[in-house]
Design an enzyme around this catalytic site. Structure first.
Site, mmCIF file in Angstrom:
data_model
loop_
_atom_site.group_PDB
_atom_site.id
_atom_site.type_symbol
_atom_site.label_atom_id
_atom_site.label_comp_id
_atom_site.label_asym_id
_atom_site.label_seq_id
_atom_site.Cartn_x
_atom_site.Cartn_y
_atom_site.Cartn_z
ATOM 1 C CE LYS A 165 18.119 42.898 51.817
ATOM 2 N NZ LYS A 165 17.129 42.980 52.898
ATOM 3 C CB SER A 204 19.687 40.964 55.687
ATOM 4 O OG SER A 204 18.408 40.977 55.103
ATOM 5 C CE LYS A 211 18.615 38.057 53.115
ATOM 6 N NZ LYS A 211 18.221 38.157 54.539
ATOM 7 C CB SER A 239 15.153 40.392 54.117
ATOM 8 O OG SER A 239 15.311 41.755 54.425
#
Length: 227
Positions: free
Chosen positions: A59, A111, A218, A56
């Protein structure tokens, strides 16, 4: 006393001037990098140019492209097609009304893979169209060992980056004020649904609470990539 202070000062200067070596740090991850946020200078690295799946942390690019689009007040209605994705979610349902602002926060805090998919359809017309925008941006930024196949980071062939290039992408993204504000937010109250109603989401990034001075960015996990 003056002499003692002078000696102590010299010792401190000598100590902090010593270079940090790989043997002085223990890093359990396959790859790692520490860079200067202002200059991009590499201060520490471990397999920093090895291609690896990115989960993730993908992202970061998805959120950056949304921030560069900039029309945060635009409200869209979510479709069932846009929600055909598994994994972490901000809780979107078909028929929900949501602004691009709230999609950004659902993407970067919760997320949400659902948020990533909706953003892809809104900005790219399709998953494939948006992925092309992601790869075009990677080329623009000179990321030669980065390639995207999904907007969310779910495992896919030909979806990879390196620790160094992910760090450089993040450095660039943090120059966008809206991106930087979002990833530094511990909790956010959003308004979406059918009809929209207020709800609070919490950032999955525990470092924001655990590490004084942390400003993002993140986390990510899949079975293939690890944490």
């Amino acid at each position: 006393m003056k002499r003692l202070v002078s000696v102590f000062t010299v010792l401190i200067i000598i100590f902090v001037s010593l270079p940090i070596t790989a043997s002085a740090l223990e890093v359990s991850g396959k790859a790692a990098v520490v860079i200067c946020g202002d200059t991009g200078e590499v201060l520490f690295s471990k397999n920093a140019e090895q291609r690896l799946p990115m989960a993730s942390t993908t992202k970061i690019m998805t959120g950056l492209l949304l921030c560069e689009y900039g029309n945060f007040e635009r409200e869209i209605t979510v479709t069932a097609e846009q929600l055909r994705v598994e994994g972490s979610s901000m809780g979107l349902l078909a028929g929900d009304k949501v602004t691009l602002h709230d999609l950004l926060y659902g993407l970067m805090l919760a997320s949400g893979n659902d948020a990533a998919n909706v953003i892809a359809y809104v900005l790219g017309g399709s998953i494939e169209g948006f992925v092309q925008k992601m790869n075009d941006k990677a080329v623009e930024l000179g990321l030669k060992n980065t390639h995207f196949a999904t907007p969310s980071g779910l495992d896919a062939d030909n979806h990879y980056t390196t620790a160094l290039e992910l760090a450089l992408l993040t450095k660039y993204a943090l120059e966008n004020e809206n991106f930087a504000k979002a990833v530094a937010t511990e909790k956010a109250t959003l308004n979406y649904g059918n009809p929209p109603y207020k709800r609070t989401i919490t950032n999955h990034n525990k470092l924001l609470k655990m590490y004084d001075g942390a400003v993002g960015v993140k986390t990510g996990f899949t079975k293939k990539s690890g944490r």
